[in-house]
Design a protein around this motif. Structure first.
Motif, PDB file in Angstrom:
ATOM      1  N   GLY A  39      -0.925  -3.849  -8.937  1.00  0.00           N
ATOM      2  CA  GLY A  39      -1.385  -5.174  -9.359  1.00  0.00           C
ATOM      3  C   GLY A  39      -2.820  -5.469  -8.929  1.00  0.00           C
ATOM      4  N   GLY A  40      -3.658  -4.460  -8.928  1.00  0.00           N
ATOM      5  CA  GLY A  40      -5.053  -4.665  -8.538  1.00  0.00           C
ATOM      6  C   GLY A  40      -5.294  -4.482  -7.050  1.00  0.00           C
ATOM      7  N   GLY A  41      -4.217  -4.397  -6.249  1.00  0.00           N
ATOM      8  CA  GLY A  41      -4.361  -4.202  -4.804  1.00  0.00           C
ATOM      9  C   GLY A  41      -4.510  -2.730  -4.460  1.00  0.00           C
ATOM     10  N   PRO A  42      -4.767  -2.433  -3.185  1.00  0.00           N
ATOM     11  CA  PRO A  42      -4.971  -1.045  -2.781  1.00  0.00           C
ATOM     12  C   PRO A  42      -3.671  -0.244  -2.712  1.00  0.00           C
ATOM     13  CG  PRO A  42      -5.141  -2.498  -0.887  1.00  0.00           C
ATOM     14  CD  PRO A  42      -4.932  -3.385  -2.074  1.00  0.00           C
ATOM     15  N   ALA A  43      -3.804   1.069  -2.939  1.00  0.00           N
ATOM     16  CA  ALA A  43      -2.639   1.956  -2.943  1.00  0.00           C
ATOM     17  C   ALA A  43      -2.881   3.123  -1.990  1.00  0.00           C
ATOM     18  CB  ALA A  43      -2.386   2.483  -4.351  1.00  0.00           C
ATOM     19  N   LEU A  44      -1.800   3.587  -1.396  1.00  0.00           N
ATOM     20  CA  LEU A  44      -1.847   4.735  -0.482  1.00  0.00           C
ATOM     21  C   LEU A  44      -0.903   5.800  -1.010  1.00  0.00           C
ATOM     22  CD1 LEU A  44      -2.600   6.069   2.282  1.00  0.00           C
ATOM     23  CD2 LEU A  44      -0.682   4.789   3.283  1.00  0.00           C
ATOM     24  N   GLU A  45      -1.446   7.003  -1.241  1.00  0.00           N
ATOM     25  CA  GLU A  45      -0.570   8.110  -1.653  1.00  0.00           C
ATOM     26  C   GLU A  45      -0.291   8.991  -0.453  1.00  0.00           C
ATOM     27  OE1 GLU A  45      -1.535  10.419  -5.174  1.00  0.00           O
ATOM     28  OE2 GLU A  45       0.123  11.823  -4.769  1.00  0.00           O
ATOM     29  N   PHE A  46       0.989   9.169  -0.152  1.00  0.00           N
ATOM     30  CA  PHE A  46       1.396  10.155   0.840  1.00  0.00           C
ATOM     31  C   PHE A  46       1.395  11.515   0.148  1.00  0.00           C
ATOM     32  CE2 PHE A  46       4.315   7.294   3.732  1.00  0.00           C
ATOM     33  CZ  PHE A  46       3.186   6.733   4.303  1.00  0.00           C
ATOM     34  N   ALA A  47       0.815  12.540   0.804  1.00  0.00           N
ATOM     35  CA  ALA A  47       0.785  13.901   0.255  1.00  0.00           C
ATOM     36  C   ALA A  47       0.010  13.924  -1.067  1.00  0.00           C
ATOM     37  CB  ALA A  47       2.192  14.457   0.100  1.00  0.00           C
ATOM     38  N   VAL A  48      -1.233  13.552  -0.992  1.00  0.00           N
ATOM     39  CA  VAL A  48      -2.034  13.335  -2.204  1.00  0.00           C
ATOM     40  C   VAL A  48      -2.373  14.643  -2.918  1.00  0.00           C
ATOM     41  CG1 VAL A  48      -4.270  13.353  -0.989  1.00  0.00           C
ATOM     42  CG2 VAL A  48      -4.035  12.026  -3.083  1.00  0.00           C
ATOM     43  N   PHE A 102      -1.575  -2.120   2.492  1.00  0.00           N
ATOM     44  CA  PHE A 102      -1.549  -1.736   1.082  1.00  0.00           C
ATOM     45  C   PHE A 102      -0.469  -2.518   0.333  1.00  0.00           C
ATOM     46  CE2 PHE A 102      -3.467   1.556   3.529  1.00  0.00           C
ATOM     47  CZ  PHE A 102      -4.478   2.067   2.734  1.00  0.00           C
ATOM     48  N   ARG A 103      -0.671  -2.606  -0.983  1.00  0.00           N
ATOM     49  CA  ARG A 103       0.353  -3.237  -1.819  1.00  0.00           C
ATOM     50  C   ARG A 103       1.328  -2.191  -2.351  1.00  0.00           C
ATOM     51  NH1 ARG A 103      -2.112  -7.231  -5.938  1.00  0.00           N
ATOM     52  NH2 ARG A 103      -2.762  -8.146  -3.965  1.00  0.00           N
ATOM     53  N   LEU A 104       0.864  -0.940  -2.334  1.00  0.00           N
ATOM     54  CA  LEU A 104       1.687   0.141  -2.881  1.00  0.00           C
ATOM     55  C   LEU A 104       1.500   1.393  -2.032  1.00  0.00           C
ATOM     56  CD1 LEU A 104       3.301   1.525  -5.257  1.00  0.00           C
ATOM     57  CD2 LEU A 104       1.067   2.000  -6.284  1.00  0.00           C
ATOM     58  N   VAL A 105       2.610   2.008  -1.656  1.00  0.00           N
ATOM     59  CA  VAL A 105       2.604   3.367  -1.089  1.00  0.00           C
ATOM     60  C   VAL A 105       3.468   4.202  -2.019  1.00  0.00           C
ATOM     61  CG1 VAL A 105       3.182   4.836   0.884  1.00  0.00           C
ATOM     62  CG2 VAL A 105       2.322   2.523   1.287  1.00  0.00           C
ATOM     63  N   TYR A 106       3.010   5.389  -2.374  1.00  0.00           N
ATOM     64  CA  TYR A 106       3.836   6.207  -3.274  1.00  0.00           C
ATOM     65  C   TYR A 106       3.844   7.660  -2.825  1.00  0.00           C
ATOM     66  CZ  TYR A 106      -0.604   7.338  -5.686  1.00  0.00           C
ATOM     67  OH  TYR A 106      -1.879   7.753  -5.989  1.00  0.00           O
ATOM     68  N   LEU A 107       4.964   8.318  -3.133  1.00  0.00           N
ATOM     69  CA  LEU A 107       5.221   9.691  -2.700  1.00  0.00           C
ATOM     70  C   LEU A 107       5.973  10.362  -3.839  1.00  0.00           C
ATOM     71  CD1 LEU A 107       5.415  11.974  -0.599  1.00  0.00           C
ATOM     72  CD2 LEU A 107       7.325  10.774   0.441  1.00  0.00           C
ATOM     73  N   VAL A 108       5.272  11.210  -4.588  1.00  0.00           N
ATOM     74  CA  VAL A 108       5.811  11.710  -5.860  1.00  0.00           C
ATOM     75  C   VAL A 108       6.066  13.218  -5.787  1.00  0.00           C
ATOM     76  CG1 VAL A 108       4.708   9.837  -7.141  1.00  0.00           C
ATOM     77  CG2 VAL A 108       3.482  12.002  -6.835  1.00  0.00           C
ATOM     78  N   ALA A 109       6.487  13.768  -6.914  1.00  0.00           N
ATOM     79  CA  ALA A 109       6.632  15.221  -7.089  1.00  0.00           C
ATOM     80  C   ALA A 109       7.555  15.847  -6.035  1.00  0.00           C
ATOM     81  CB  ALA A 109       5.256  15.904  -7.091  1.00  0.00           C
TER      82      ALA A 109
END
Ligand SMILES: C[S@@+](CC[C@H](N)C(=O)[O-])C[C@H]1O[C@@H](n2cnc3c(N)ncnc32)[C@H](O)[C@@H]1O
Length: 244
Positions: A39-48, A102-109
């Motif tokens: 939503g326009g806020g900052p995001a943090l990717e774990f294991a980028v 952060f507004r979002l943390v994500y961990l994919v794949a």
């Protein structure tokens, strides 16, 4: 630490080997969903990793910070155009804290499975919670364990059988939920071998980890297209909401 560092050889061939995962048709729904949650806020990717998701998300105007254990994978990311928009911290997603909320943390794949103990997977959830504002989202994309694909009496199954890529999964320790993924990949005429253990994790166990660390399940889909998650789903995109 229950993780294996990805070496130079696999880092150099990651984007070629998993080229299908870089297709716009694959990345589009991922980035749409993540950008909506940020939503326009900052995001943090774990294991980028090499920035497969972080780069197009950043191109959408989202400020992205990535934590990555392997300097070789991060080195591939930092050499790419647009990488100057992404902050990268070399560290372990079970423990590494970066500045900011952060507004979002994500961990994919499937990468939560690269953390090979239950305690460390729980630490990933706790670390996500520590970086999120109340109401923020932790998104986890991970497969549903496919033990039923293994014929009775056999140790594993072939999950990929392409001319340039053979993949075999063996279930080595069902008590500890440890499997190994073995790859033989042809890249530019040479054979690259990559084997790594992972800890498979059930949807219900993820939900319990979330509950223990201050989240509640907000959504669970079978994929990035938001198809309904059901008993036969082979993968999941789970969204955990950070409680106030
Ligand atoms: C399958 S790749 C995914 C990379 C990227 N997220 C993507 O979607 O293409 C897994 C990555 O997780 C990283 N990794 C594994 N364990 C980690 C840990 N404990 N902390 C941070 N990164 C880790 C590996 O070095 C590798 O770059």
């Amino acid at each position: 630490m229950g993780s294996i560092t990805w070496g130079r050889e696999i880092a150099e061939v990651y984007d070629t080997t998993w080229a299908a995962k870089f297709e716009p048709a694959v990345l589009g729904p991922i980035v749409d969903l993540l950008a909506g949650l940020a939503g326009g806020g900052p995001a943090l990717e774990f294991a980028v990793g090499t920035g497969r998701v972080a780069l197009p998300l950043s191109a959408r105007g989202i400020a992205v910070h990535g934590i990555e254990l392997s300097p070789h994978m991060a080195g591939q990311l930092l050499a790419k155009p647009g990488a100057d928009t992404i902050r990268v911290t070399i560290g372990d997603m079970t423990t590494t804290r970066v500045p900011g909320i952060f507004r979002l943390v994500y961990l994919v794949a499937n990468t939560i499975m690269n953390v090979t103990t239950q305690d460390d997977q729980l630490a990933v959830f706790a670390n996500a919670a520590a970086h999120l504002e109340p109401g923020g989202s932790f998104v986890v994309e991970v497969l549903v364990p496919q033990l039923r694909r293994v014929p009775p009496g056999e140790a594993g199954w072939v999950f990929t059988l392409d001319p340039d890529h053979v993949g075999i999964e063996t279930f080595d320790d069902t008590a500890g939920q440890i499997a190994w993924s073995h790859h033989w990949i042809e890249v530019d005429g040479r054979l690259v071998r990559h084997s790594a253990p992972y800890r498979y994790v059930w949807p219900s166990e993820l939900d319990l980890m979330a509950r223990i660390t201050g989240f509640r399940v907000r959504d669970r889909w079978a994929g990035w297209d938001r198809a309904p998650f059901a008993s036969g789903s082979q993968s999941q995109v789970a969204v955990f909401g950070r409680l106030p």
